[in-house]
Design a protein around this motif. Structure first.
Motif, PDB file in Angstrom:
ATOM      1  N   UNK A 179      40.919  53.204  35.621  1.00  0.00           N
ATOM      2  CA  UNK A 179      41.379  52.363  35.085  1.00  0.00           C
ATOM      3  C   UNK A 179      40.809  51.225  34.606  1.00  0.00           C
ATOM      4  N   UNK A 180      39.709  50.931  35.366  1.00  0.00           N
ATOM      5  CA  UNK A 180      38.935  49.407  35.068  1.00  0.00           C
ATOM      6  C   UNK A 180      38.973  49.220  33.819  1.00  0.00           C
ATOM      7  N   UNK A 181      39.166  47.755  33.443  1.00  0.00           N
ATOM      8  CA  UNK A 181      39.132  47.422  32.241  1.00  0.00           C
ATOM      9  C   UNK A 181      38.116  46.589  31.913  1.00  0.00           C
ATOM     10  N   UNK A 182      37.603  45.683  32.907  1.00  0.00           N
ATOM     11  CA  UNK A 182      36.262  44.792  32.448  1.00  0.00           C
ATOM     12  C   UNK A 182      35.799  44.456  34.005  1.00  0.00           C
TER      13      UNK A 182
ATOM     14  N   UNK B 216      34.154  31.393  29.350  1.00  0.00           N
ATOM     15  CA  UNK B 216      34.089  32.021  30.617  1.00  0.00           C
ATOM     16  C   UNK B 216      32.633  31.630  31.167  1.00  0.00           C
TER      17      UNK B 216
ATOM     18  N   UNK C 201      37.068  33.912  44.165  1.00  0.00           N
ATOM     19  CA  UNK C 201      37.199  34.921  43.090  1.00  0.00           C
ATOM     20  C   UNK C 201      36.960  36.572  43.380  1.00  0.00           C
TER      21      UNK C 201
ATOM     22  N   UNK D 230      29.744  43.531  47.831  1.00  0.00           N
ATOM     23  CA  UNK D 230      29.071  44.563  47.177  1.00  0.00           C
ATOM     24  C   UNK D 230      29.315  44.447  45.474  1.00  0.00           C
TER      25      UNK D 230
ATOM     26  N   UNK E 284      32.622  53.101  47.665  1.00  0.00           N
ATOM     27  CA  UNK E 284      33.352  54.329  47.509  1.00  0.00           C
ATOM     28  C   UNK E 284      32.582  55.315  46.341  1.00  0.00           C
TER      29      UNK E 284
ATOM     30  N   UNK F 295      39.625  37.644  45.401  1.00  0.00           N
ATOM     31  CA  UNK F 295      40.969  37.955  44.984  1.00  0.00           C
ATOM     32  C   UNK F 295      40.803  39.253  44.046  1.00  0.00           C
ATOM     33  N   UNK F 296      39.701  39.683  43.680  1.00  0.00           N
ATOM     34  CA  UNK F 296      39.385  40.944  43.024  1.00  0.00           C
ATOM     35  C   UNK F 296      39.282  42.178  44.124  1.00  0.00           C
ATOM     36  N   UNK F 297      38.667  41.904  45.087  1.00  0.00           N
ATOM     37  CA  UNK F 297      38.438  42.918  45.810  1.00  0.00           C
ATOM     38  C   UNK F 297      39.344  43.247  47.314  1.00  0.00           C
ATOM     39  N   UNK F 298      39.978  41.926  47.612  1.00  0.00           N
ATOM     40  CA  UNK F 298      40.682  41.777  48.641  1.00  0.00           C
ATOM     41  C   UNK F 298      39.869  41.815  50.050  1.00  0.00           C
ATOM     42  N   UNK F 299      38.333  41.583  49.700  1.00  0.00           N
ATOM     43  CA  UNK F 299      37.509  41.584  51.016  1.00  0.00           C
ATOM     44  C   UNK F 299      37.028  39.997  51.101  1.00  0.00           C
TER      45      UNK F 299
ATOM     46  N   UNK G  15      29.735  30.471  33.394  1.00  0.00           N
ATOM     47  CA  UNK G  15      29.871  29.651  34.521  1.00  0.00           C
ATOM     48  C   UNK G  15      29.087  28.548  34.870  1.00  0.00           C
TER      49      UNK G  15
END
Lengths: 244, 254, 643
Positions: free
Chosen positions: C282-285, C81, C386, C401, C355, C389-393, C83
């Motif tokens: 629920x966040x897992x990582x 992983x 990336x 953020x 939030x 994909x994760x935040x839809x922003x 980068x």
């Protein structure tokens, strides 16, 4: 690897010992090699279709031209026989390979998905659907070939009176308009178009013909070729039927 | 950002071990936040299952950022779910609607036997690599990194192939369960780079042979693998593999 | 109270000038005759950059290697992983780099808590790593003319980072993996995937084997060898949320620790400043956004706490570009530890956004205006993708953020110059050891260290151990093996027998919260003391109330997790204890009591210029502190300033 060849069931090791040809024979025993053979036999059959169609197009030139062509062809004797045997062998090899690779693929997924959707979406290759029907369209064409041979090569259709017709042109003009033939030929030619629309492009890919610069052209060219052949035959069929 | 909650019906494949039959089980999961990733949704399901005394659903996952290739899953019939260029761990629940039924199955291929539930054994890929997916250079033998120039464009093409994450989506999505995209990605990378030239012929022959022995199907050039690949590996690599194989067979030694 | 051992630890660094030590030592070390190498067997646990490269290199030399990983394939180790890139002192860009400069930067970047001789060796072999990887077919980025390309990274004023797009770790790992798989084919490496190490076998004080659990069948297996190599990564997941993979754990290292191996500097943890913030319970990582983004992104928060306007509507005069304000000369490019603490300070003061109010903006508006969206897309396209994909922003339109997250752990099992722990025969490589990064690791140095250890250090030093030690055959029914096997089995049975009501994950989440709140970016005495107590309490609850369903004789992911969390619950206490004892701030370890007036880290070289290596004395018992004094003869310690 002491495995038996998937096609000929001879131990692969033994085959590889044939002097000078080991790697080639070994290739034919692999999935990749089978697809190469599939491509080569397929393209060879395409070659035949081209000559066959060019001959048939002489129907447009009238009875004399077509009959002359037919007679010339039949006068070739042994050469023609050899070509016919070769053609039959190519066809049977193509069919055999299709059955063999399909069987291999069936074995590769013994349990099917409960749900399966394509991810290629609306912009999928126009041939996307065709690739799923290669075996069936192929078998359909095979079945048609039997009829075609009975119709026009062996002239054995019991419902038609071959004796009254003189020359190839006349025979064709008797056979094609018969309802059974007309329907069967129409369906088969559409199947042929579908089969080739994936087959030609796929054959080129199996032979490694691919380049980022040319792929679009290859794709469009393959498609044009496929439907040119199918439509060519359909035109001949339509011409004959309309003129009868 | 406000969190939208949706309710889902999950149809999950449960199979105790490789030899048992397996069947779908349905679970109702309510109040799923659309900001969750798909795997986080499964985490929540598992927490609920354990709390109610049922064994959790086994699924493979690790990095959860789309690079390790561990996660899999056929989601509503699509490898890694509906999005292109996305692994299951990168798929988010905002892609689903309230009331949806989601069918989750393991990769299905003879070469990938089910271990448990949604977990499959992808050891076949390792064996294919060990058959020849490398450059035989012992540690310490290397010349200077700049000794052999490689054009930037060549390197880019090699990198496109090298980006494969080995997840097996290509096999899962292929109607023939063919592993050609995976094998061709490695064959291509090493065939393109000068470092891979010495073993070019032996490599492709051994890797294809191993691929066949593992029981994968043959490639019928439908390109479904390319569409399903989260790393966007191109089928042009398969053409290159075919070329390499032909070359090795026509010109290679016995 | 901390129990301190009277004798200092011997790092076995040979005498001599730092730039000659390794060359000389390679000559002085004993060799194993080429024909005899096949008579020695080595166990390598872990298949990341360190483990994979070690297994391959040892097998090439002729040793019989057994390689283990818990993943389904060795190619999935978390090194994949990484980068950004890998450092090397090649000086290809002709910009003044040298082995000495890489050595200097690394020692300084580590805030003067690393062992000089190790770091110098690392810098020395860094160039060989690049050559080796290129020869393996790693597609490093190239210039148009075909030569290798470099980019810049934090903590250095030269361009020395080699990279393969944003997937350098993946490409390097696949290179090592392929080299190892070649040895699998040749029969020199036996591969055991989906195996988790549960015990170390120590015979007469020497590490001689391991007990692993076959994760598919549940069977416990005994493996013996002449040496054991641990390359099992870091312990960042003790915080539950981190950029580590879900499977990363401390179990293998902790098992070694419990069998006598010292654990060094566990409080040195790296918190990476630019990660996508937590979005729910629920966040897992957590997902990392590469450090390189700070080249063009500007970090800010609103000047008015609770400003609820959309970021684009907040004018410049109402924005606080706090990094630029506090560190005018380095601005947004201050090192990781500094950037992380500054973000925390703003959020603690109530200026956080999003939030949860636990985020700051990383804004590309100005850069896009300056060079255009296309130029930004070319540089960071995959990262923006990336993020999207994760935040839809869409980060091209709204600022990212970001918030700091646990990323890497500099601490690990203590090793000497040979990378051997205090337990003879136990070698520790990569992130699992403590050796080369001191109190803070520079970007693109982790890949360098993992591969250096595996390709170019261990193959030499392990020979010395094998050639100079008495290593009688250890049969599988040796009492030490039987005892270790029983111990592993007992633990599994114990976990299954609790039959409580709480899930493993819920305990892990609670532990993570304790660790993050008290042993995170800023630590203080009261918090650390309370953490120790809370961890002990949580551990007790765990053993009374954890619910692990299923059995031990099958594939059981709950059981796997339970074992790992049980170990984290013991390890977390040691981390807090170490942080409590180190009454100074250095690198990733920031004690609020020890800071300058401007809030910067304040080292105490007089009292804490040592490696703290902890000896295990039993669960809940105080560990014994062994000190390895550090000396800086070549890079004189100074205060880091980024003003």
């Amino acid at each position: 690897m002491d495995a038996l060849c998937r096609i000929c069931c001879i131990p692969a090791e033994l085959l590889a010992k044939v002097p000078g040809l080991g790697p080639l024979i070994r290739m034919c025993c692999t999935s990749v090699g089978q697809k190469v053979l599939m491509a080569l036999t397929g393209l060879a059959l395409c070659g035949f279709l081209v000559t066959h169609l060019s001959g048939n197009l002489l129907l447009f030139a009238g009875e004399e031209a077509f009959n002359t062509y037919a007679e010339k062809l039949h006068s070739m004797g042994a050469l023609l026989k050899a070509a016919e045997v070769g053609l039959l062998a190519t066809f049977l090899a193509h069919l055999g390979l299709a059955v063999s690779t399909t069987a291999m693929s069936r074995r590769a997924r013994s349990k099917q998905y409960a749900q399966k959707e394509s991810k290629q979406g609306a912009f999928a290759l126009p041939s996307g659907g065709a690739s799923n029907w290669m075996l069936l369209t192929g078998l359909g064409i095979g079945a048609f070939l039997v009829l075609h041979l009975v119709d026009l090569k062996f002239k054995l259709r019991p419902d038609l009176d071959y004796a009254t017709q003189d020359g190839a042109y006349a025979t064709v003009n008797m056979v094609l308009p018969s309802p059974v033939s007309f329907v069967a030929y129409s369906v088969a030619l559409i199947l042929l178009g579908i089969h080739l629309s994936h087959g030609v492009r796929s054959a080129l890919q199996s032979l490694g013909v691919s380049h980022s610069k040319w792929n679009k052209l290859i794709e469009i060219g393959s498609m044009l070729f496929a439907w040119a052949i199918a439509l060519g035959f359909i035109c001949v069929l339509g011409w004959v039927v309309l003129n009868s | 950002m406000s969190s939208d909650l949706i309710n889902l019906t999950l149809r999950v494949w449960r199979q105790n071990d490789p030899d048992s039959q397996g069947q779908f089980e349905s679970y109702q999961l309510n109040g799923v936040s659309t900001h969750m990733s798909f795997l986080e949704m499964l985490d929540v399901l598992n927490e609920q299952l354990i709390e109610s005394g049922q064994e959790s659903v086994a699924f493979d996952h690790d990095c959860r950022e789309g690079i390790c290739g561990t996660c899999s899953l056929m989601i509503n019939g699509q490898a890694h779910g509906p999005d292109k260029a996305t692994t299951t761990c990168q798929l988010h629940m905002r892609r689903f609607n309230d009331g949806d039924t989601v069918t989750i199955e393991p990769w299905r291929a003879t070469g990938f036997p089910v271990v448990k539930d949604l977990v499959v054994d992808r050891g076949a890929f390792d064996r294919i690599i060990s058959a020849g997916g490398y450059v035989s250079v012992n540690t310490g033998n290397a010349p200077d990194g700049n000794a052999i120039p490689i054009a930037g464009t060549t390197q880019e093409v090699a990198m496109d192939a090298a980006a494969c994450i080995g997840c097996g989506a290509c096999v899962a999505a292929c109607k023939n369960a063919s592993a050609m995209l995976f094998v061709s990605a490695k064959v291509s990378q090493l065939a393109i780079l000068p470092q891979g030239q010495q073993e070019r012929s032996e490599r492709v022959v051994s890797m294809v042979s191993q691929m066949d022995d593992e029981g994968f199907g043959s490639c019928t050039n439908t390109s479904e693998c390319e569409a399903a690949c989260p790393a966007e590996i191109s089928v042009s690599n398969i053409a290159r593999l075919n070329r390499e194989y032909l070359r090795a067979s026509l010109c290679g030694r016995d | 109270m901390v129990r301190v051992a009277s004798e200092t630890l011997n790092s076995r660094v040979p005498e001599g000038h730092v730039d000659q030590i390794w060359d000389k030592h390679r000559f002085n070390m004993k060799l194993v005759n080429p024909a005899n190498k096949r008579k020695f067997s080595v166990i390598v646990v872990g298949t990341g950059l360190a483990g994979g490269s070690a297994a391959a290199s040892l097998a090439e030399l002729g040793y019989e290697v057994k390689s283990f990983c818990f993943q389904d394939s060795p190619r999935r180790a978390h090194s994949i992983a990484a980068q950004g890139g890998i450092n090397a002192a090649k000086n290809y860009p002709n910009d003044g780099d040298s082995i000495w400069r890489l050595f200097y930067d690394t020692v300084k970047g580590g805030d003067y808590r690393a062992r000089e001789a190790n770091v110098y060796r690392l810098a020395q072999v860094s160039n060989n790593i690049i050559d080796q990887c290129v020869a393996q077919g790693v597609p490093f980025a190239r210039e148009y003319g075909g030569t290798l390309a470099n980019r810049s990274f934090g903590g250095a004023q030269v361009s020395r980072t080699f990279y393969s797009r944003g997937q350098t770790g993946q490409q390097l790992l696949l290179g090592a993996y392929q080299a190892m798989m070649r040895q699998v084919q040749l029969g020199k490496v036996q591969l055991y995937a989906r195996r988790e190490m549960l015990e170390l076998i120590v015979v007469d004080g020497v590490a001689r084997g391991i007990i692993v659990r076959n994760l598919v069948t549940g069977q416990l297996e005994t493996h013996t060898a002449d040496a054991v190599v641990m390359s099992t990564g870091g312990y960042g997941n003790v915080y539950y949320l981190s950029t580590n993979a879900k499977g990363c754990n401390v179990t293998a290292a902790w098992r070694c620790h419990k069998r006598g191996a010292y654990f060094a500097n566990p409080c040195y943890t790296q918190i990476h400043p630019t990660c996508i913030p937590v979005s729910g319970d629920y966040q897992s990582k957590l997902t990392l956004m590469s450090e390189s983004l700070r080249n063009d992104g500007r970090v800010w928060v609103p000047k008015n706490a609770g400003d609820s306007r959309a970021p684009a509507e907040i004018p410049d005069e109402d924005r606080d570009y706090y990094l630029e304000r506090r560190y005018p000369s380095f601005g947004n490019l201050v090192p990781r530890d500094v950037a992380s603490r500054a973000a925390k300070e703003r959020c603690d003061a109530g200026f956080g956004v999003g939030d949860t109010n636990l985020a700051v903006y990383l804004d590309f508006r100005d850069a896009i205006m300056r060079v255009g969206e296309d130029a930004i897309r070319k540089k960071y396209g995959n990262l923006f993708h990336m993020y999207h994909k994760t935040t839809a922003e869409d980060p091209y339109k709204v600022p990212m953020r970001i918030f700091p997250a646990v990323h890497y752990t500099m601490g690990g099992l203590w090793v000497d110059y040979h990378l051997m722990s205090n337990l003879p025969g136990l070698f520790v490589l990569g992130e699992a050891n403590f050796s080369d990064h001191g109190a803070n690791r520079l970007g693109a140095s982790a890949l360098m260290q993992g591969l250096s250890d595996g390709y170019f250090v261990l193959p030499y030093t392990i020979g010395d151990h094998l050639a100079t030690s008495e290593l009688p055959t250890v049969p599988e029914d040796h009492p030490a093996c039987v005892e270790a096997l029983e111990s592993a089995k007992g633990r599994i049975d114990q976990l299954l027998s609790v039959q409580g009501t709480r899930t493993v994950d819920s305990f892990h989440r609670d532990l993570g919260q304790i660790m993050w709140d008290n042993c995170g970016m800023a630590r203080n005495k009261a918090g650390l003391e309370s953490a120790v107590g809370q961890i002990q309490e949580l551990r007790e609850q765990f053993w009374q109330n954890v619910r692990v369903l299923g059995n031990g004789q099958s594939f059981n992911q709950s059981l796997e997790k339970a074992g790992r969390v049980a170990d984290f619950l013991e390890f977390g206490e040691l981390l807090a204890t170490d942080a409590l004892h180190r009454e100074e701030s250095c690198g990733g370890h920031f004690r609020e009591e020890h800071q300058t007036d401007e809030g910067e880290a304040k080292r105490n070289d007089e009292k804490f210029n040592y490696v703290a290596a902890w000896e295990y004395n039993g669960v809940g018992e105080d560990s014994t502190l062994h000190k390895e004094p550090l000396s800086f003869d070549n890079v004189p310690p100074a205060t880091r300033s980024y003003k």
